[in-house]
Write a protein that holds these residues in place. Structure first.
Motif, mmCIF file in Angstrom:
data_model
loop_
_atom_site.group_PDB
_atom_site.id
_atom_site.type_symbol
_atom_site.label_atom_id
_atom_site.label_comp_id
_atom_site.label_asym_id
_atom_site.label_seq_id
_atom_site.Cartn_x
_atom_site.Cartn_y
_atom_site.Cartn_z
ATOM 1 N N ASN A 535 -18.389 -1.368 -76.448
ATOM 2 C CA ASN A 535 -17.837 -2.711 -76.357
ATOM 3 C C ASN A 535 -16.606 -2.738 -75.458
ATOM 4 N N LYS A 536 -15.757 -1.707 -75.545
ATOM 5 C CA LYS A 536 -14.564 -1.662 -74.702
ATOM 6 C C LYS A 536 -14.916 -1.379 -73.246
ATOM 7 N N LEU A 537 -15.965 -0.591 -73.018
ATOM 8 C CA LEU A 537 -16.322 -0.227 -71.651
ATOM 9 C C LEU A 537 -17.136 -1.303 -70.948
ATOM 10 N N PHE A 538 -18.122 -1.854 -71.664
ATOM 11 C CA PHE A 538 -19.079 -2.741 -71.008
ATOM 12 C C PHE A 538 -19.108 -4.147 -71.588
ATOM 13 N N GLY A 539 -18.326 -4.426 -72.624
ATOM 14 C CA GLY A 539 -18.395 -5.732 -73.247
ATOM 15 C C GLY A 539 -19.608 -5.830 -74.155
ATOM 16 N N ASP A 540 -20.064 -7.053 -74.382
ATOM 17 C CA ASP A 540 -21.186 -7.285 -75.281
ATOM 18 C C ASP A 540 -22.529 -7.224 -74.564
ATOM 19 N N SER A 541 -22.526 -6.973 -73.254
ATOM 20 C CA SER A 541 -23.770 -7.012 -72.494
ATOM 21 C C SER A 541 -24.580 -5.741 -72.705
ATOM 22 N N GLN A 542 -25.872 -5.853 -72.387
ATOM 23 C CA GLN A 542 -26.715 -4.667 -72.405
ATOM 24 C C GLN A 542 -26.415 -3.807 -71.182
ATOM 25 N N VAL A 543 -26.491 -2.489 -71.390
ATOM 26 C CA VAL A 543 -26.191 -1.538 -70.325
ATOM 27 C C VAL A 543 -27.440 -0.702 -70.077
ATOM 28 N N VAL A 544 -27.867 -0.661 -68.809
ATOM 29 C CA VAL A 544 -29.023 0.153 -68.456
ATOM 30 C C VAL A 544 -28.589 1.613 -68.398
ATOM 31 N N LEU A 545 -29.238 2.444 -69.185
ATOM 32 C CA LEU A 545 -28.885 3.858 -69.305
ATOM 33 C C LEU A 545 -29.926 4.695 -68.590
ATOM 34 N N ASN A 546 -29.498 5.422 -67.548
ATOM 35 C CA ASN A 546 -30.410 6.344 -66.862
ATOM 36 C C ASN A 546 -30.644 7.592 -67.702
ATOM 37 N N CYS A 547 -29.577 8.116 -68.287
ATOM 38 C CA CYS A 547 -29.699 9.327 -69.089
ATOM 39 C C CYS A 547 -28.432 9.499 -69.922
ATOM 40 N N MET A 548 -28.601 10.042 -71.096
ATOM 41 C CA MET A 548 -27.472 10.467 -71.903
ATOM 42 C C MET A 548 -27.757 11.873 -72.403
ATOM 43 N N ALA A 549 -26.867 12.813 -72.112
ATOM 44 C CA ALA A 549 -27.052 14.209 -72.497
ATOM 45 C C ALA A 549 -25.833 14.668 -73.286
ATOM 46 N N SER A 550 -26.082 15.387 -74.384
ATOM 47 C CA SER A 550 -24.980 15.897 -75.199
ATOM 48 C C SER A 550 -25.336 17.284 -75.705
ATOM 49 N N ASP A 551 -24.323 18.142 -75.755
ATOM 50 C CA ASP A 551 -24.487 19.523 -76.229
ATOM 51 C C ASP A 551 -23.220 19.895 -76.989
ATOM 52 N N PHE A 552 -23.380 20.198 -78.290
ATOM 53 C CA PHE A 552 -22.249 20.532 -79.156
ATOM 54 C C PHE A 552 -22.401 21.961 -79.662
ATOM 55 N N SER A 553 -21.289 22.655 -79.747
ATOM 56 C CA SER A 553 -21.241 23.898 -80.510
ATOM 57 C C SER A 553 -20.506 23.608 -81.817
#
Length: 688
Positions: A535-553
């Motif tokens: 919400n802080k980054l993009f507001g209430d609009s929909q955001v097209v996501l190409n990819c989301m990658a996460s890796d946690f130890s």
């Protein structure tokens, strides 16, 4: 001949005289000395107000025994006291009228046979001490088992206004039973009616029913009918059927109904370890075969409800060494996901806080169940202890399948399949598989309950979870596409879900290929922190996501981000920092970077602090801006994406953007290259 005749006549006369004396004798003349003799023999005071004996020839005896009369002994005002080790002024038995027909002709065979026993207006008090001594034992010293070479045979029993109180200190049992023989035996064979009241393990007990009126401890070939309804605490048990040889329960065949607040309450009642569940009710066919070496209970073809979920199947409980075994198969056509919450210690309004106070393990030792712990304010992870005290009482091998799972807010999980194996306090769910949103969620869980704290490890694999079907409750999901993939492998030690995660070690990886995200989607998923950030980054609009990658130890409950990147059509967002599962604290830096040279307001880094329940998301200012940006850049450059490559699905076009991003983590696609790709089916909103 005269002498012989006179001798025979004298003997017959003497016999006739003896018979006449016995037949007409006033037995009250010997009542006082008989009381003393019985008191010495039974090691407790015995007294009678009136004693009489009459003789008769029974009509149902054949052969030479039919020529012999039987005495009917009637005692009024019978009082049998307790042995000396029993404290208090109570008596073992007080009876207004007792009529007993004995068979003295089998005494040489060391058999005490009672052909008929009629008891009217009596009160009996049966007690078992903590050490096992019983007040009905006829030996002088307290003993739970008094060996004797005599056998006892009771043929017929008739009771009228008989109250029996049973107190067992070892099992915390205090029951009162009112017994009355029915006027005549019914066509089903019921001859005795009874009512129960009292307590078991300090849980209230109420019940009533009917049973067979003929008790035969030697000739038990004919089934003994029973029809009982008993409520112990919040557990209702209804049984209707028959028992073969009731003296040793050789076989049981009944139609059984069970109903209660949780199946865990059945352990102190039936001795079968079952998990915590919401309110349940079942009905099925129970067959028990309890011959030595072949002791088996089978609950077959049962159907019922657990919470709002249906359940059916067959279970078998086999008594063996060193532990009994519960095996079988269970099925559910419609399983409510909320009903699984109590299995892992999640609070549920349907669960009752009251529990039977104590249970016992296979060795007879008292086990105190783990007390319910109130969830602390501000804590999200469940802290209720996972009790493993009863795991050692039996083993289990049960398969369960659910055709459809319904989550609250209409989140459907396709199905569930699991194989539960419990052996020597080690629990294995191998596998625990779900069908989720057109994909699969495969899990293997091992929990070692042999020590405290318990040890657990979990392996999870998520593949092809369709974002469009994952959260159908969100109205905006008609514009969503793409898939979620993930891997997790964690091991930890603790006595609750919160403690296990707070000491966990392992790795967690996730990948979302080609989709959209929005505030409404994240609200539906319950991801509060992500919702605030988007919400802080993009507001209430929909955001097209190409990819989301996460890796946690994960090391001792601390999740450190190796890689966390969101690649959208207009920006790349990198996240660095840690998530503390032990304290539920957040320490994250969020650094966005625009892809175009036009004015873009996503360049201000953000932070996410606070806790899971109360996150604090804000904007870095001043010198913190450079530090957050440097941390994000270092995390992206120094951390490889290679570990995430196995999560890709090369067979779909949605994976292309993730493949490019993972292959070149420091490079973003050029705008002209992006324009050549197939445009999404909806127009993306302009970012702020």
């Amino acid at each position: 001949m005269k002498i012989g005749t006179w001798v025979a006549a004298a003997l017959l006369g003497a016999l006739a005289l003896c018979v006449a004396v016995i037949w007409t004798f006033n037995w009250n003349l010997v009542r006082a000395p008989l009381d003393r003799q019985l008191s010495e023999l039974l090691h407790r005071p015995v007294s009678m107000q009136d004693l009489s004996v009459s003789w008769f020839w029974p009509q149902d005896r054949s052969g030479w025994r039919g020529w012999l009369p039987l005495p009917r002994i009637r005692v009024q005002g019978l009082v049998v006291g307790n042995p000396q080790w029993i404290q208090g002024d109570g008596n073992l038995l007080q009876a207004g009228d007792v009529a007993v027909v004995v068979d003295p002709w089998v005494l040489p065979d060391r058999v005490a046979r009672i052909d008929s026993l009629q008891v009217t207006a009596a009160q009996a008090s049966l007690q078992r001490a903590q050490d096992g001594a019983v007040n009905w034992s006829l030996t002088q010293a307290p003993s739970a088992d008094s060996a004797s070479d005599w056998s006892f045979d009771l043929r017929r029993l008739q009771l009228q206004d008989v109250d029996v109180r049973v107190r067992d200190a070892a099992n915390r049992l205090d029951l009162r039973a009112s017994l009355n023989s029915l006027p005549q035996v019914t066509s089903e064979g019921y001859g005795l009616g009874w009512k129960l009241s009292g307590s078991y393990n300090r849980a209230p007990v109420q019940g009533q029913g009917s049973s067979g009126g003929i008790l035969s401890l030697q000739q038990g070939g004919q089934p003994f009918p029973i029809d009982a309804t008993v409520k112990i605490g919040e557990t209702l048990i209804q049984a209707r059927g028959s028992v073969t040889r009731p003296q040793d329960l050789a076989a049981l065949d009944v139609q059984l109904k069970l109903q209660g607040a949780t199946m865990a309450d059945l352990y102190p009642i039936l001795g079968v370890v079952l998990p915590n569940t919401p309110a349940y009710s079942t009905e099925g066919h129970l067959v028990g075969t309890l011959q030595p070496g072949h002791e088996t209970w089978t609950y077959s073809g049962f159907r019922g409800k657990v919470g709002a979920s249906d359940i059916e199947g067959t279970l078998e409980y086999r008594i063996r060494k060193p532990r009994p075994l519960l095996s079988g198969e269970l099925r559910s056509s419609l399983l409510r996901f909320k009903d699984l919450g109590p299995l892992v210690g999640v609070d549920s309004a349907a669960r009752k806080a009251r529990r039977l106070e104590a249970v016992h393990n296979a060795e007879g030792e008292a086990l105190q169940p783990a007390k319910r712990v109130r969830q602390p304010a501000g804590k999200v992870l469940p802290v209720d202890p996972i009790s493993t005290d009863s795991w050692g009482t039996m083993d289990a091998d049960v398969r369960f399948s659910g055709q459809k799972i319904v989550h609250s807010k209409e989140l459907p999980l396709d199905h569930i399949q699991t194989h539960v194996v419990l052996s020597d306090r080690v629990l294995r769910l191998e596998p625990l598989d779900f069908g989720v949103a057109g994909g699969t969620l495969a899990t293997v869980i091992h929990v070692d309950g042999r020590g405290k704290p318990l040890k657990a490890d979990m392996t999870l694999t998520a593949r092809h979870l369709k974002l469009k079907r994952l959260f159908p409750g969100a109205e905006s999901m008609n514009a969503s596409f793409g898939e979620l993939h993930g891997d997790a492998k964690l091991a930890g030690a603790g006595n609750s879900i919160a403690a296990l995660l707070g000491h966990a070690n392992g790795d967690v990886r996730a990948l979302i290929s080609k989709g959209t995200i929005s505030r409404l989607l994240l609200e539906t998923a319950g991801l509060n922190v992500a919702n605030i950030l988007i919400n802080k980054l993009f507001g209430d609009s929909q955001v097209v996501l190409n990819c989301m990658a996460s890796d946690f130890s994960v090391r001792d409950g601390l999740m450190s981000i190796r890689v966390f990147r969101l690649d959208t059509t207009d920006a790349v967002v990198d996240v660095t920092g840690t998530i503390n599962l032990a304290t539920e604290a957040l320490n994250l830096d969020v650094t966005p970077k625009n892809k175009s040279v036009r004015v873009f307001t996503l360049r201000t880094p953000l932070y996410a602090h606070g806790t899971f329940a109360h996150p604090d998301v804000g904007v870095y200012k001043g010198p913190l801006l450079l530090r957050a940006g440097a941390a994000a850049l270092l995390g992206v450059v120094a951390t490889p994406f290679a570990a995430l490559l196995p999560l890709l699905n090369p067979g779909t076009t949605e994976a292309a953007d993730c493949q490019a991003m993972l292959a070149h983590p420091g490079r973003t696609p050029a705008p002209e290259a992006r324009s050549k790709r197939k445009a999404p089916t909806h127009s993306a909103p302009e970012p702020r």
